[in-house]
Design an enzyme around this catalytic site. Structure first.
Site, PDB file in Angstrom:
ATOM      1  N   GLU A 176       0.799  -1.221   0.000  1.00  0.00           N
ATOM      2  CA  GLU A 176       0.000   0.000   0.000  1.00  0.00           C
ATOM      3  C   GLU A 176       0.832   1.272   0.000  1.00  0.00           C
ATOM      4  O   GLU A 176       0.300   2.372  -0.208  1.00  0.00           O
ATOM      5  CB  GLU A 176      -0.936  -0.002   1.215  1.00  0.00           C
ATOM      6  CG  GLU A 176      -2.056  -1.032   1.112  1.00  0.00           C
ATOM      7  CD  GLU A 176      -3.014  -0.987   2.279  1.00  0.00           C
ATOM      8  OE1 GLU A 176      -2.604  -0.484   3.350  1.00  0.00           O
ATOM      9  OE2 GLU A 176      -4.151  -1.450   2.137  1.00  0.00           O
TER      10      GLU A 176
ATOM     11  N   GLU B 107       6.141 -21.839   8.406  1.00  0.00           N
ATOM     12  CA  GLU B 107       6.588 -20.994   9.507  1.00  0.00           C
ATOM     13  C   GLU B 107       7.576 -21.719  10.417  1.00  0.00           C
ATOM     14  O   GLU B 107       8.315 -21.083  11.169  1.00  0.00           O
ATOM     15  CB  GLU B 107       5.407 -20.495  10.333  1.00  0.00           C
ATOM     16  CG  GLU B 107       4.742 -21.531  11.207  1.00  0.00           C
ATOM     17  CD  GLU B 107       3.690 -20.901  12.106  1.00  0.00           C
ATOM     18  OE1 GLU B 107       3.783 -21.122  13.327  1.00  0.00           O
ATOM     19  OE2 GLU B 107       2.798 -20.202  11.604  1.00  0.00           O
TER      20      GLU B 107
END
Length: 333
Positions: free
Chosen positions: A117, A148
């Site tokens: 963004e 992970e």
């Protein structure tokens, strides 16, 4: 059949690790499906949401909202640490370096979102903020849960992309995600500054980073679902962190986003609104100034405020690292 081992975090299972990362907290390569009991506040049971499944819809929403209302208070408690991280990021970017986000699951996706963004909002160069997600791009849309646990993957990703002088921000709700810690440990050996953002104030990795941001969000409404309060807290911190970095780098004038690029009609209209707000001129004058500046919002703004021509405005911006207030001061001197 031998049962898979279970371990209580943070005690590591002995196993192999990449060169230079022998101490990484990773699932043993011999037991790729080993279980880990994570000792983090987000894994504890929340008494206010007991019997959540027996509540009415209204009560479920009330309990969630009351829990969420505590998040901004918890975030406010770590403002000093976030401020230190902001200054490290500003120094890195001014020196031609990068800011990296390393995360897994929800935390990692928030890092991708924040980085994505910045360009449309502040016209940042693509290389300024880099997001690294455990499991790769596929993990944005589909959970790649085992990713992970791979500390070596985080270590290798950092080795391949991080350079001395960069800032590396690790995102991990629990504060112990192996992929993230692997990246942070590698980053330190490479000469990068490091930050760990998590929802576990007691995370043992706090002593391994330059800045530790441990937000006390407490137990989740749905036990262990860190997409809730922990994620909300991380999103608030990332919003504040990256926005403050952009402000410090001169990409905001007053409270206006002056580095945006008009890629559609709505954004061109926003540019005109920004010029009107900043200068008090009419819409016609603002639109004419933007046209004369070939869509360069900063040049149009400096020209209108100072009364200088567009080319003089551009020259002043170039001499002042494209900071509007500094350019205006040059033209006024």
């Amino acid at each position: 059949m031998t049962a898979e081992p279970t371990r209580l975090d943070p005690t590591p299972v002995p196993g192999t690790a990449p060169a230079g990362a022998a101490d990484l907290d990773a699932t043993d390569a011999r037991h790729p499906r080993a279980a880990v009991r994570v000792a983090a506040p987000t894994e504890r049971s929340n008494p206010t949401s007991a019997d959540l499944d027996l509540m009415s819809t209204g009560d479920v929403l009330r309990v969630i909202n009351e829990a969420d209302s505590r998040v901004p208070v918890a975030v406010a408690a770590v403002h000093d640490e976030v401020g230190t991280a902001v200054e490290l990021a500003v120094a890195a970017l001014r020196d031609g370096r990068r800011v990296h986000y390393f995360g897994a699951g929800t935390s990692g996706r928030l890092g991708v979102l924040d980085a994505a963004e910045l360009s449309p909002t502040f016209n940042t160069p693509d290389h300024w903020f880099r997001a690294h997600l455990a499991g790769g791009p596929e993990a944005m849309w589909r959970a790649v849960e085992d990713a992970e646990d791979d500390a070596s993957a985080g270590h290798a990703e950092a080795q391949a992309s991080v350079r001395a002088g960069d800032l590396v921000v690790g995102l991990a709700a629990s504060g112990r995600t192996p992929y993230v810690l692997g990246a942070l440990r590698a980053a330190r050996t490479l000469g990068a500054s490091t930050v760990l953002l998590c929802a576990n104030p007691g995370a043992l990795a706090a002593d391994e980073v330059d800045v530790f941001i441990g937000i006390d969000t407490g137990p989740e409404v749905v036990t262990g679902s860190t997409r809730m309060k922990a994620a909300t807290a991380q999103k608030l911190v990332l919003n504040a962190f990256s926005t403050a970095v952009m402000v410090r780098l001169g990409r905001v004038y007053s409270n206006l986003m002056i580095d945006m690029v008009a890629t559609n009609a709505k954004l061109r209209g926003r540019m005109i609104s920004i010029l009107i707000e900043a200068t008090g001129r009419t819409e016609e004058v603002a639109e004419q100034a933007l046209t004369e500046a070939d869509g360069d919002l900063k040049a149009a703004l400096v020209s209108l405020v100072s009364g200088a021509g567009v080319e003089d405005a551009r020259a002043a911006l170039a001499r002042s690292a494209h900071r509007v207030r500094d350019a205006l001061a040059l033209l006024a001197s």
